[in-house]
Write an enzyme that holds these catalytic residues in place. Structure first.
Site, PDB file in Angstrom:
ATOM      1  N   ASP A  32      -1.479  -6.191   6.047  1.00  0.00           N
ATOM      2  CA  ASP A  32      -1.180  -6.467   4.640  1.00  0.00           C
ATOM      3  C   ASP A  32      -0.817  -7.941   4.522  1.00  0.00           C
ATOM      4  O   ASP A  32       0.132  -8.409   5.158  1.00  0.00           O
ATOM      5  CB  ASP A  32      -0.039  -5.583   4.161  1.00  0.00           C
ATOM      6  CG  ASP A  32      -0.351  -4.114   4.348  1.00  0.00           C
ATOM      7  OD1 ASP A  32      -0.922  -3.508   3.421  1.00  0.00           O
ATOM      8  OD2 ASP A  32      -0.048  -3.571   5.429  1.00  0.00           O
TER       9      ASP A  32
ATOM     10  N   ASP B  59      -3.843  -4.964   0.995  1.00  0.00           N
ATOM     11  CA  ASP B  59      -4.182  -4.362   2.283  1.00  0.00           C
ATOM     12  C   ASP B  59      -5.589  -4.829   2.637  1.00  0.00           C
ATOM     13  O   ASP B  59      -6.565  -4.328   2.098  1.00  0.00           O
ATOM     14  CB  ASP B  59      -4.099  -2.844   2.178  1.00  0.00           C
ATOM     15  CG  ASP B  59      -4.532  -2.139   3.454  1.00  0.00           C
ATOM     16  OD1 ASP B  59      -4.862  -2.824   4.451  1.00  0.00           O
ATOM     17  OD2 ASP B  59      -4.550  -0.893   3.453  1.00  0.00           O
TER      18      ASP B  59
ATOM     19  N   ASP C 178       2.676   4.769   5.207  1.00  0.00           N
ATOM     20  CA  ASP C 178       2.520   4.192   6.543  1.00  0.00           C
ATOM     21  C   ASP C 178       2.493   2.665   6.500  1.00  0.00           C
ATOM     22  O   ASP C 178       2.521   2.004   7.538  1.00  0.00           O
ATOM     23  CB  ASP C 178       1.278   4.736   7.263  1.00  0.00           C
ATOM     24  CG  ASP C 178       0.076   4.915   6.362  1.00  0.00           C
ATOM     25  OD1 ASP C 178       0.107   4.443   5.203  1.00  0.00           O
ATOM     26  OD2 ASP C 178      -0.909   5.539   6.795  1.00  0.00           O
ATOM     27  N   HIS C 179       2.452   2.093   5.293  1.00  0.00           N
ATOM     28  CA  HIS C 179       2.565   0.645   5.096  1.00  0.00           C
ATOM     29  C   HIS C 179       3.956   0.318   4.535  1.00  0.00           C
ATOM     30  O   HIS C 179       4.613   1.178   3.948  1.00  0.00           O
ATOM     31  CB  HIS C 179       1.542   0.138   4.083  1.00  0.00           C
ATOM     32  CG  HIS C 179       0.114   0.312   4.488  1.00  0.00           C
ATOM     33  ND1 HIS C 179      -0.695  -0.743   4.846  1.00  0.00           N
ATOM     34  CD2 HIS C 179      -0.671   1.426   4.561  1.00  0.00           C
ATOM     35  CE1 HIS C 179      -1.905  -0.302   5.123  1.00  0.00           C
ATOM     36  NE2 HIS C 179      -1.917   1.011   4.958  1.00  0.00           N
TER      37      HIS C 179
ATOM     38  N   ASN D  82      -6.927  -4.603   5.609  1.00  0.00           N
ATOM     39  CA  ASN D  82      -7.493  -3.842   6.722  1.00  0.00           C
ATOM     40  C   ASN D  82      -8.093  -4.776   7.776  1.00  0.00           C
ATOM     41  O   ASN D  82      -9.162  -4.515   8.330  1.00  0.00           O
ATOM     42  CB  ASN D  82      -8.536  -2.836   6.223  1.00  0.00           C
ATOM     43  CG  ASN D  82      -7.918  -1.489   5.873  1.00  0.00           C
ATOM     44  OD1 ASN D  82      -7.135  -0.946   6.640  1.00  0.00           O
ATOM     45  ND2 ASN D  82      -8.257  -0.957   4.709  1.00  0.00           N
TER      46      ASN D  82
ATOM     47  N   ASN E 109       0.876  -1.171   0.000  1.00  0.00           N
ATOM     48  CA  ASN E 109       0.000   0.000   0.000  1.00  0.00           C
ATOM     49  C   ASN E 109       0.915   1.224   0.000  1.00  0.00           C
ATOM     50  O   ASN E 109       1.498   1.570   1.035  1.00  0.00           O
ATOM     51  CB  ASN E 109      -0.917  -0.008   1.232  1.00  0.00           C
ATOM     52  CG  ASN E 109      -1.836   1.200   1.285  1.00  0.00           C
ATOM     53  OD1 ASN E 109      -1.466   2.303   0.900  1.00  0.00           O
ATOM     54  ND2 ASN E 109      -3.049   0.995   1.781  1.00  0.00           N
TER      55      ASN E 109
ATOM     56  N   GLU F 131      -3.958   1.805  -2.843  1.00  0.00           N
ATOM     57  CA  GLU F 131      -4.063   3.244  -2.577  1.00  0.00           C
ATOM     58  C   GLU F 131      -3.139   4.044  -3.490  1.00  0.00           C
ATOM     59  O   GLU F 131      -2.384   4.901  -3.045  1.00  0.00           O
ATOM     60  CB  GLU F 131      -3.788   3.562  -1.106  1.00  0.00           C
ATOM     61  CG  GLU F 131      -4.988   3.340  -0.211  1.00  0.00           C
ATOM     62  CD  GLU F 131      -4.930   4.127   1.089  1.00  0.00           C
ATOM     63  OE1 GLU F 131      -5.542   5.212   1.134  1.00  0.00           O
ATOM     64  OE2 GLU F 131      -4.274   3.665   2.037  1.00  0.00           O
TER      65      GLU F 131
END
Length: 269
Positions: free
Chosen positions: A221, A150, A250-251, A152, A7, A34
């Site tokens: 992930d 991802d 941030d991933h 989530n 991501n 993303e």
């Protein structure tokens, strides 16, 4: 063969990071989430210059997924069946051919679902149900299948640094984890957990409260494998070092190595 997921949290903002990582890691296939841009705004030329075929399913400002492959795509398909009104760019499927046969990769960006007391959480659970229907049908073909992206979803307490802080979060609610487990119940394998039971294997650290510096991470992930893919799994890695780069996502990338080319001789016996 190395298959990876990342991501990137806006591909145009992280293009230098992406190109650097592609050169260092040299994955054969990459699932990006993303990308946060339309198809025509994707930095295709820079990535193609590294030898990748590029397919995107973009959306302005939000969401968006992409597949990068050193092998040509036999076919691709965007969008997850089951809800004609869902126009979010969250799913992209690609098929490539090896000497051992085809490999199918699905790049996924599942809904976050927060706040859970809004319509966003039922949408998340419905999306996961649609994904389960997709996986169930694809598993019938008995071909190597990798669901990567991802999700989530924090699958278990070992996948989060402070479980108590996430109890009411959509990523860790019991219904979310149960839905994830139902995917595994179809016969899919969580690639990372196939090679290690160690806690602290995080793929995401929030930008807030010094989460990276304090190692307050979560694992959301994932690569989920059909039996035909998990039988060929060699190794899994998390490239957490990229989180320390300047202005990072941030991933971080997660990758899995497979011994797929040798399958044909063994399967023919």
């Amino acid at each position: 063969m190395r298959i990876a997921t990342w991501n990137v949290n806006s591909v145009r903002q992280r293009i230098d990071h992406l190109l650097t990582w592609l050169k260092e890691c040299s994955p054969d296939i990459v699932c990006l989430q993303e990308i946060k841009c339309t198809d025509d705004a994707f930095p295709r030329l820079e990535i193609e210059a590294l030898g990748y075929n590029v397919v995107t399913h973009g959306q302005k400002t939000f969401n968006g997924v992409a597949l990068l492959s050193k092998l040509p795509f036999d076919e691709t398909k965007s969008g997850l069946d089951g809800d004609a009104e869902d126009v979010h760019a969250r799913f992209l499927e690609g098929v490539v051919s090896l000497k051992s046969g085809v490999v199918r990769i699905a790049c996924l960006y599942l809904p976050n679902g927060n706040p859970p007391n809004t319509e966003k959480y039922p949408y998340k659970l419905k999306w996961m149900s649609r994904l389960r229907d997709y996986a169930r049908e694809r598993l019938k073909t008995e071909e190597p299948l990798i669901l990567a992206g991802d999700f989530n979803v924090i699958p278990a307490a070992d996948d989060v640094s402070s479980p108590e802080a996430w109890v009411e979060d959509a990523l860790f609610r019991p219904e979310t984890r149960e839905s994830f487990q139902s995917l595994l119940g179809l016969g899919l394998t969580d690639a990372l957990r196939a090679v290690t039971d160690a806690p602290g294997q995080y793929t995401f650290w929030d930008y807030q409260a010094g989460a990276w510096q304090k190692n307050m991470g979560i694992r959301i992930d994932h690569l989920l494998l059909s039996p035909q893919a998990s039988d060929r799994l060699v190794e899994v890695g998390i490239d957490s070092y990229v989180r320390a780069w300047e202005k990072p996502s941030d991933h971080v990338p997660v990758w899995a190595d497979f011994d797929l080319e040798t399958a044909s001789l063994e399967d023919a016996r």
